[in-house]
Design a protein around this motif. Structure first.
Motif, PDB file in Angstrom:
ATOM      1  N   TRP A 204       2.664  84.415  61.272  1.00 59.90           N
ATOM      2  CA  TRP A 204       1.284  83.948  61.389  1.00 59.90           C
ATOM      3  C   TRP A 204       0.691  84.407  62.714  1.00 59.90           C
ATOM      4  O   TRP A 204       1.300  84.239  63.751  1.00 59.90           O
ATOM      5  CB  TRP A 204       1.254  82.424  61.261  1.00 59.90           C
ATOM      6  CG  TRP A 204      -0.052  81.759  61.582  1.00 59.90           C
ATOM      7  CD1 TRP A 204      -0.246  80.771  62.498  1.00 59.90           C
ATOM      8  CD2 TRP A 204      -1.331  82.006  60.988  1.00 59.90           C
ATOM      9  NE1 TRP A 204      -1.551  80.381  62.519  1.00 59.90           N
ATOM     10  CE2 TRP A 204      -2.262  81.126  61.599  1.00 59.90           C
ATOM     11  CE3 TRP A 204      -1.792  82.880  60.010  1.00 59.90           C
ATOM     12  CZ2 TRP A 204      -3.609  81.110  61.258  1.00 59.90           C
ATOM     13  CZ3 TRP A 204      -3.141  82.862  59.665  1.00 59.90           C
ATOM     14  CH2 TRP A 204      -4.026  81.990  60.280  1.00 59.90           C
ATOM     15  N   ARG A 205      -0.456  85.045  62.648  1.00 55.15           N
ATOM     16  CA  ARG A 205      -1.189  85.589  63.792  1.00 55.15           C
ATOM     17  C   ARG A 205      -0.390  86.686  64.514  1.00 55.15           C
ATOM     18  O   ARG A 205      -0.652  87.011  65.667  1.00 55.15           O
ATOM     19  CB  ARG A 205      -1.582  84.498  64.802  1.00 55.15           C
ATOM     20  CG  ARG A 205      -2.237  83.251  64.219  1.00 55.15           C
ATOM     21  CD  ARG A 205      -3.555  83.507  63.529  1.00 55.15           C
ATOM     22  NE  ARG A 205      -4.653  83.731  64.446  1.00 55.15           N
ATOM     23  CZ  ARG A 205      -5.426  82.776  64.958  1.00 55.15           C
ATOM     24  NH1 ARG A 205      -5.165  81.507  64.680  1.00 55.15           N
ATOM     25  NH2 ARG A 205      -6.431  83.079  65.750  1.00 55.15           N
ATOM     26  N   GLY A 206       0.630  87.241  63.839  1.00 52.48           N
ATOM     27  CA  GLY A 206       1.414  88.315  64.432  1.00 52.48           C
ATOM     28  C   GLY A 206       2.326  87.883  65.553  1.00 52.48           C
ATOM     29  O   GLY A 206       2.863  88.720  66.286  1.00 52.48           O
ATOM     30  N   ASP A 207       2.553  86.588  65.686  1.00 52.00           N
ATOM     31  CA  ASP A 207       3.377  86.051  66.775  1.00 52.00           C
ATOM     32  C   ASP A 207       4.702  85.560  66.211  1.00 52.00           C
ATOM     33  O   ASP A 207       4.744  84.650  65.375  1.00 52.00           O
ATOM     34  CB  ASP A 207       2.631  84.895  67.462  1.00 52.00           C
ATOM     35  CG  ASP A 207       3.324  84.407  68.731  1.00 52.00           C
ATOM     36  OD1 ASP A 207       4.541  84.656  68.876  1.00 52.00           O
ATOM     37  OD2 ASP A 207       2.655  83.768  69.559  1.00 52.00           O
ATOM     38  N   GLU A 208       5.822  86.170  66.668  1.00 53.18           N
ATOM     39  CA  GLU A 208       7.123  85.823  66.117  1.00 53.18           C
ATOM     40  C   GLU A 208       7.552  84.391  66.446  1.00 53.18           C
ATOM     41  O   GLU A 208       8.525  83.892  65.901  1.00 53.18           O
ATOM     42  CB  GLU A 208       8.184  86.813  66.612  1.00 53.18           C
ATOM     43  CG  GLU A 208       8.316  86.916  68.103  1.00 53.18           C
ATOM     44  CD  GLU A 208       9.200  88.085  68.525  1.00 53.18           C
ATOM     45  OE1 GLU A 208       9.514  88.174  69.718  1.00 53.18           O
ATOM     46  OE2 GLU A 208       9.571  88.887  67.661  1.00 53.18           O
ATOM     47  N   LYS A 209       6.803  83.724  67.313  1.00 52.23           N
ATOM     48  CA  LYS A 209       7.080  82.316  67.588  1.00 52.23           C
ATOM     49  C   LYS A 209       6.505  81.420  66.492  1.00 52.23           C
ATOM     50  O   LYS A 209       6.859  80.249  66.385  1.00 52.23           O
ATOM     51  CB  LYS A 209       6.493  81.910  68.939  1.00 52.23           C
ATOM     52  CG  LYS A 209       7.147  82.615  70.135  1.00 52.23           C
ATOM     53  CD  LYS A 209       6.465  82.247  71.434  1.00 52.23           C
ATOM     54  CE  LYS A 209       7.051  83.012  72.612  1.00 52.23           C
ATOM     55  NZ  LYS A 209       6.333  82.737  73.879  1.00 52.23           N
ATOM     56  N   ASN A 210       5.584  81.967  65.712  1.00 51.51           N
ATOM     57  CA  ASN A 210       4.961  81.195  64.636  1.00 51.51           C
ATOM     58  C   ASN A 210       5.774  81.292  63.347  1.00 51.51           C
ATOM     59  O   ASN A 210       6.739  82.057  63.255  1.00 51.51           O
ATOM     60  CB  ASN A 210       3.538  81.702  64.380  1.00 51.51           C
ATOM     61  CG  ASN A 210       2.589  81.353  65.519  1.00 51.51           C
ATOM     62  OD1 ASN A 210       2.817  80.395  66.256  1.00 51.51           O
ATOM     63  ND2 ASN A 210       1.538  82.134  65.669  1.00 51.51           N
ATOM     64  N   LYS A 211       5.338  80.546  62.350  1.00 51.40           N
ATOM     65  CA  LYS A 211       6.033  80.516  61.069  1.00 51.40           C
ATOM     66  C   LYS A 211       5.953  81.870  60.381  1.00 51.40           C
ATOM     67  O   LYS A 211       4.932  82.559  60.444  1.00 51.40           O
ATOM     68  CB  LYS A 211       5.403  79.445  60.173  1.00 51.40           C
ATOM     69  CG  LYS A 211       6.155  79.234  58.869  1.00 51.40           C
ATOM     70  CD  LYS A 211       5.642  78.021  58.115  1.00 51.40           C
ATOM     71  CE  LYS A 211       6.490  77.773  56.882  1.00 51.40           C
ATOM     72  NZ  LYS A 211       6.040  76.579  56.137  1.00 51.40           N
ATOM     73  N   GLU A 364      10.809  96.798  71.456  1.00 51.40           N
ATOM     74  CA  GLU A 364       9.896  96.686  70.315  1.00 51.40           C
ATOM     75  C   GLU A 364      10.259  95.453  69.505  1.00 51.40           C
ATOM     76  O   GLU A 364      11.449  95.135  69.333  1.00 51.40           O
ATOM     77  CB  GLU A 364       9.999  97.932  69.428  1.00 51.40           C
ATOM     78  CG  GLU A 364       9.679  99.244  70.117  1.00 51.40           C
ATOM     79  CD  GLU A 364       8.184  99.471  70.308  1.00 51.40           C
ATOM     80  OE1 GLU A 364       7.399  98.559  69.959  1.00 51.40           O
ATOM     81  OE2 GLU A 364       7.810 100.543  70.796  1.00 51.40           O
ATOM     82  N   LYS A 365       9.271  94.764  68.971  1.00 52.44           N
ATOM     83  CA  LYS A 365       9.526  93.599  68.135  1.00 52.44           C
ATOM     84  C   LYS A 365      10.233  94.039  66.854  1.00 52.44           C
ATOM     85  O   LYS A 365       9.959  95.109  66.312  1.00 52.44           O
ATOM     86  CB  LYS A 365       8.225  92.877  67.806  1.00 52.44           C
ATOM     87  CG  LYS A 365       7.589  92.213  69.024  1.00 52.44           C
ATOM     88  CD  LYS A 365       6.314  91.480  68.658  1.00 52.44           C
ATOM     89  CE  LYS A 365       5.700  90.787  69.883  1.00 52.44           C
ATOM     90  NZ  LYS A 365       4.446  90.072  69.559  1.00 52.44           N
ATOM     91  N   SER A 366      11.126  93.195  66.370  1.00 57.67           N
ATOM     92  CA  SER A 366      11.929  93.562  65.203  1.00 57.67           C
ATOM     93  C   SER A 366      11.059  93.862  63.983  1.00 57.67           C
ATOM     94  O   SER A 366      11.410  94.713  63.166  1.00 57.67           O
ATOM     95  CB  SER A 366      12.925  92.444  64.876  1.00 57.67           C
ATOM     96  OG  SER A 366      12.253  91.225  64.635  1.00 57.67           O
ATOM     97  N   GLY A 367       9.919  93.196  63.880  1.00 55.78           N
ATOM     98  CA  GLY A 367       9.063  93.392  62.710  1.00 55.78           C
ATOM     99  C   GLY A 367       8.406  94.749  62.623  1.00 55.78           C
ATOM    100  O   GLY A 367       7.945  95.146  61.548  1.00 55.78           O
ATOM    101  N   VAL A 368       8.351  95.499  63.737  1.00 58.33           N
ATOM    102  CA  VAL A 368       7.684  96.807  63.705  1.00 58.33           C
ATOM    103  C   VAL A 368       8.684  97.953  63.667  1.00 58.33           C
ATOM    104  O   VAL A 368       8.291  99.115  63.553  1.00 58.33           O
ATOM    105  CB  VAL A 368       6.735  96.992  64.919  1.00 58.33           C
ATOM    106  CG1 VAL A 368       5.687  95.911  64.939  1.00 58.33           C
ATOM    107  CG2 VAL A 368       7.503  97.037  66.240  1.00 58.33           C
ATOM    108  N   LEU A 369       9.990  97.675  63.766  1.00 55.69           N
ATOM    109  CA  LEU A 369      10.991  98.738  63.704  1.00 55.69           C
ATOM    110  C   LEU A 369      10.948  99.397  62.331  1.00 55.69           C
ATOM    111  O   LEU A 369      10.848  98.731  61.299  1.00 55.69           O
ATOM    112  CB  LEU A 369      12.384  98.167  63.966  1.00 55.69           C
ATOM    113  CG  LEU A 369      12.606  97.549  65.355  1.00 55.69           C
ATOM    114  CD1 LEU A 369      13.993  96.922  65.427  1.00 55.69           C
ATOM    115  CD2 LEU A 369      12.415  98.565  66.465  1.00 55.69           C
TER     116      LEU A 369
END
Length: 646
Positions: A204-211, A364-369
């Motif tokens: 949510w909102r591109g923040d890995e701290k969110n759900k 790099e954030k894991s979601g963009v690898l």
């Protein structure tokens, strides 16, 4: 009232809608392709009443970029409606259009399955058949908050609070309503060409701290023909996926137990990148660069001096040695400046061009690898040119020429962007202006077109980014040329001028490939793994028909190796057809078949990748054929190159 429609004056009643005016000014065939209207810089839904101040109305057609954007965003709403009908407990978040498609993020208690996507798509088709109207209602912030609170849509409430606007628009079609600025197509029946593609995780909102939410991707087009063309393109892109080909050709892998975002190069893959790196290194030397090499970690105070700690540390890794903080390098420029500062240079010694195939690490954030295209550990073909200000134009032009030569070698078309000062930056306004002017004037002098990319420069200077297009028309950012007056000042770089005084040089940061890993990933997909002969890890494979040809095959192997050809022999006791198919799957450029006839005539039967047959050739003729094919691409750029494992 009179209004101009597509250059034609038409008469419409007061309070007429945009659709009514456009019908008067366009043919039936043209009007069927209209999705929204434009009045000045404002885009309007077709069922919107023409504003009293509007004197000119322009149609936006379904095959235009803006028209496709509206179609895709409307289809995202269509998908959200279907999800809510089938899965009422799902909460909706945001659903924008993106390049070639759309997505919508949902909060749902279980993962969506491929069967779910089929059901959602069928429900969307039912909504299209119902031809429901898209309507827009303006409400106050309090009304919007109450509306979505009653629906239990918590994510919409968060958006309303964050936006902080006094008025919001709510779009509705059928029983579905969404917080949205619009615009949208007039009716769901206009959305006739779409396909749901896949589901992925998204924070949510591109923040890995969110759900973590579930993102359903889809594509939408103006008609079924355009949709089919795009789906065919996606199938071709899937076949060319470098991750799939990397496994098929045994080039590289990713080992999760070793850490995400780091490639492991297998023998053939390591050979491919060595061929590329060897070529690039030789070209650097021919173009006046000197090879240097810096350490992987440097003290943190150096990164503070450079500005990386303040402006880039979220992308860096840090460690501590002997109670001293160090940063793992994300870039090579600091080491190159320290090498320059080893002695005081004379103006006659400039420019100093330092080149390094430097390994860097970026967090790099894991979601963009993404395979080789987005990794945490990679190698840059990095160089830094430290020169006098009066040499700057020629140095920029020299780098551009090198970029042109490399792109021509791989048959890439490309475009250029000039990225200007970002909000988060260092250096004076004067230095930024000088640097930006130097880049733009060099491009103008060379007669090269370029776009301005406002606010996307590096934090220390503006840059030219080169975006290449592969054989499928996909765009990739590779080369970069950055002009920097700031870091030479921070690291007190200087040279003795003709007047005997100290002067400040300027530095050009440049990478031609960018990331070696990324460039190789692009090349694998560009060629679908069928590398040009000069670049192939195995240029030829010897195939025996039976064991009786083994001795001659080994002599042939030695002959081709001595010619500098990368060759291997398949001497297994397998059927020839099996060996040929295996070589074709591995995309070997040449197959050299040896049977009894070839042994007797001391020749080989040459089969060329792609199915052609060069026939029976002497060993010398076959070697000349392969070597000529390897040299061919270099003739265009006036370059020459040879690489052998022998």
């Amino acid at each position: 009232m009179q209004i101009e429609v597509a250059g034609k004056q038409v008469e419409v009643a007061e309070g007429a809608s945009c659709a009514e005016a456009l019908k008067e000014g366009l043919s039936k065939k043209q009007f069927k392709k209209v999705v929204v209207a434009k009045c000045g810089g404002t885009t309007l839904d077709l069922n919107t009443t023409i504003p009293a101040t509007c004197t000119t109305l322009e149609p936006v057609f379904d095959d235009s970029p803006e028209g496709l954007d509206v179609i895709r965003h409307s289809t995202a709403h269509l998908m959200a409606e279907a999800v809510k009908k089938l899965f009422p407990s799902a909460k909706v978040t945001i659903g924008p259009s993106v390049e070639n498609g759309f997505y919508y993020d949902f909060d749902f208690e279980r993962p969506f399955t491929p069967e779910d996507l089929e059901a959602i798509e069928k429900e969307m088709q039912r909504s299209v058949g119902a031809d429901q109207e898209f309507s827009c209602r303006k409400v106050s912030a309090d009304e919007a908050r109450k509306f979505f609170a009653d629906m239990g849509e918590d994510y919409k409430l968060e958006l309303i609070d964050d936006l902080g606007e006094e008025e919001y628009s709510i779009y509705r079609h059928g029983d579905f309503a969404d917080l949205c600025r619009g615009p949208h197509v007039a009716r769901t029946g206009m959305l006739k060409a779409f396909k749901l593609l896949n589901v992925a995780g998204a924070y949510w909102r591109g923040d890995e701290k969110n759900k973590q939410l579930q993102r359903i991707y889809g594509t939408a087009w103006q008609d079924p023909k355009a949709l089919k063309k795009h789906l065919d393109y996606l199938e071709e892109a899937k076949k060319r996926d470098h991750r799939k080909l990397g496994t098929q050709l045994d080039l590289f892998s990713f080992q999760e137990q070793g850490g995400a975002g780091m490639a492991y190069w297998h023998p053939k893959g390591a050979l491919v990148r060595t061929i590329l790196e060897d070529f690039v290194t030789k070209e650097q030397l021919k173009r006046g660069y000197q090879l240097v090499r810096g350490p992987q970690i440097l003290k943190r105070d150096l990164w503070e001096t450079s500005g990386h700690y303040d402006n880039y540390r979220e992308n860096m890794y840090f460690t501590e040695i002997d109670e001293q903080a160090y940063g793992v390098k994300p870039m090579n420029c600091l080491a190159h400046m320290l090498i320059y500062n080893r002695k005081l240079m004379s103006y006659r010694e400039l420019p100093q061009r330092y080149f390094e195939l430097g390994m860097v690490h970026r967090h790099e954030k894991s979601g963009v690898l993404h395979g080789l295209l987005r990794v945490r550990c990679f190698t840059q073909d990095d160089a830094h040119i430290i020169c006098r200000p009066d040499q700057l134009q020629d140095e920029i032009k020299g780098v551009v020429k090198w970029v042109q030569d490399l792109m021509g070698l791989f048959d890439f078309t490309y475009s250029m962007e000039l990225s200007t000062r970002p909000e988060k930056s260092i250096g004076s306004d004067e230095d930024w202006e000088r640097a930006t002017k130097a880049l733009s004037e060099a491009m103008d002098d060379l007669g090269l077109p370029y776009e301005i990319n406002e606010g996307d420069g590096a934090f220390y200077g503006p840059k030219i980014d080169v975006k290449v297009r592969d054989c499928l028309g996909r765009e990739w950012q590779c080369s970069t040329i950055q002009v920097d007056f700031t870091l030479p000042d921070r690291f007190d770089l200087s040279y003795i001028g003709e007047d005997g005084e100290r002067h400040r040089p300027v530095m050009v940061h440049r990478a031609i490939m960018g990331s070696v890993e990324r460039f190789l990933g692009i090349l694998i997909e560009h060629y679908a793994g069928a590398f040009p002969v000069w670049f192939a890890p195995v240029q030829a494979r010897i195939l025996t028909v039976t064991d009786s040809q083994r001795d001659f095959a080994e002599k042939v192997l030695q002959f081709f190796q001595e010619k500098g050809i990368r060759v291997e022999a398949d001497l297994r006791n397998e059927k020839l057809g099996y060996k040929v198919r295996e070589a074709q799957v591995e995309k070997i450029p040449y197959m050299l078949v040896i049977g009894d006839k070839e042994v007797e005539s001391e020749s080989v039967n040459v089969r060329v990748r792609g199915g052609d047959d060069a026939g029976l050739l002497s060993l010398e003729e076959a070697a000349e054929l392969i070597l000529a094919a390897a040299k061919e691409p270099f003739k265009r750029g006036g370059m020459s190159y040879s690489f052998s494992t022998t």
